[in-house]
Design a protein around this motif. Structure first.
Motif, mmCIF file in Angstrom:
data_model
loop_
_atom_site.group_PDB
_atom_site.id
_atom_site.type_symbol
_atom_site.label_atom_id
_atom_site.label_comp_id
_atom_site.label_asym_id
_atom_site.label_seq_id
_atom_site.Cartn_x
_atom_site.Cartn_y
_atom_site.Cartn_z
ATOM 1 N N SER A 55 -11.406 19.153 85.078
ATOM 2 C CA SER A 55 -11.653 20.547 85.457
ATOM 3 C C SER A 55 -12.991 20.656 86.178
ATOM 4 O O SER A 55 -13.884 19.826 85.998
ATOM 5 N N ASN A 56 -13.122 21.677 86.984
ATOM 6 C CA ASN A 56 -14.387 21.920 87.682
ATOM 7 C C ASN A 56 -15.452 22.457 86.744
ATOM 8 O O ASN A 56 -16.627 22.185 86.913
ATOM 9 N N SER A 57 -15.038 23.231 85.763
ATOM 10 C CA SER A 57 -15.975 23.841 84.820
ATOM 11 C C SER A 57 -16.182 22.943 83.617
ATOM 12 O O SER A 57 -15.283 22.201 83.213
ATOM 13 N N HIS A 109 -5.099 22.884 69.798
ATOM 14 C CA HIS A 109 -5.262 23.798 70.929
ATOM 15 C C HIS A 109 -4.689 23.268 72.236
ATOM 16 O O HIS A 109 -4.709 23.975 73.247
ATOM 17 N N GLY A 110 -4.243 22.016 72.260
ATOM 18 C CA GLY A 110 -3.654 21.449 73.468
ATOM 19 C C GLY A 110 -4.645 21.241 74.599
ATOM 20 O O GLY A 110 -4.270 21.238 75.764
ATOM 21 N N VAL A 111 -5.916 21.063 74.252
ATOM 22 C CA VAL A 111 -6.974 20.879 75.253
ATOM 23 C C VAL A 111 -7.538 19.467 75.092
ATOM 24 O O VAL A 111 -8.080 19.129 74.040
ATOM 25 N N ILE A 127 -12.256 19.337 81.003
ATOM 26 C CA ILE A 127 -10.880 19.189 80.527
ATOM 27 C C ILE A 127 -10.168 18.181 81.410
ATOM 28 O O ILE A 127 -10.202 18.291 82.636
ATOM 29 N N ALA A 128 -9.543 17.191 80.774
ATOM 30 C CA ALA A 128 -8.765 16.179 81.490
ATOM 31 C C ALA A 128 -7.319 16.660 81.583
ATOM 32 O O ALA A 128 -6.776 17.224 80.629
ATOM 33 N N TYR A 129 -6.726 16.444 82.748
ATOM 34 C CA TYR A 129 -5.332 16.834 82.952
ATOM 35 C C TYR A 129 -4.734 15.953 84.040
ATOM 36 O O TYR A 129 -5.437 15.281 84.790
ATOM 37 N N ASN A 137 -6.422 26.490 82.633
ATOM 38 C CA ASN A 137 -7.270 27.666 82.645
ATOM 39 C C ASN A 137 -8.428 27.408 81.675
ATOM 40 O O ASN A 137 -8.257 27.451 80.457
ATOM 41 N N VAL A 138 -9.588 27.125 82.223
ATOM 42 C CA VAL A 138 -10.742 26.743 81.418
ATOM 43 C C VAL A 138 -11.210 27.904 80.546
ATOM 44 O O VAL A 138 -11.631 27.686 79.405
#
Length: 159
Positions: A55-57, A109-111, A127-129, A137-138
């Motif tokens: 994630s960017n954030s 939380h699935g994060v 966040i890795a995805y 959605n951060v």
């Protein structure tokens, strides 16, 4: 009783005692479930890669237990060096305890959090995805994790 029979009996006794100590003295490895293996594998990988995006954030978290914060202590350059080696043995032994908390956050939380750095008071994560999926959605992830009872402080760095 002949001397050789007596020696054989002593030898068997010593051998069985040694084997018992070896079998029962070893600490068994905790079974690792698939989710835990996944989190550990991501933690030991340099990201982003072709298979993973970040994630960017960034999210800053402080666990309510100092022991967990201490287990996740690592400067960014330390994490990079450990991840370049890519083997669990280079990471500090107590890191597994901290990673267990990340496993539980992922489970509830699935994060999937990827640590950028950490000190005694807090850690910073992205966040890795999967890159073929939309970026998570951060703000939603931050809200879920920030309400978790294990987290005493959280903040969002929206780059």
């Amino acid at each position: 009783m002949p001397f050789t029979t007596w020696l054989k009996a002593i030898y068997r006794s010593i051998l069985s005692g040694t084997l018992a100590l070896m079998l029962f003295g070893c600490e068994p490895q905790q079974p690792v479930d698939e989710l835990e293996q996944h989190v550990i594998a991501i933690d030991q990988t340099q990201l982003p890669t072709g298979n993973w995006a970040l994630s960017n954030s960034a999210i800053q978290l402080s666990f309510c237990r100092d022991r967990v914060n201490e287990a996740l202590m690592a400067e960014a350059d330390e994490l990079n060096r450990w991840r370049l080696v890519g083997e669990q043995s280079v990471f500090p032994k107590n890191r597994r305890e901290g990673l267990q908390q990340l496993v539980e956050l992922y489970r509830q939380h699935g994060v999937l959090l990827y640590q950028l750095s950490g000190n005694f008071g807090a850690q910073w994560y992205r966040i890795a995805y999967r890159p073929n999926e939309p970026e998570p959605n951060v703000i939603d992830a931050f809200a879920k994790i920030g309400r978790d009872s294990r987290i005493c402080f959280s903040s969002l760095d929206n780059d």
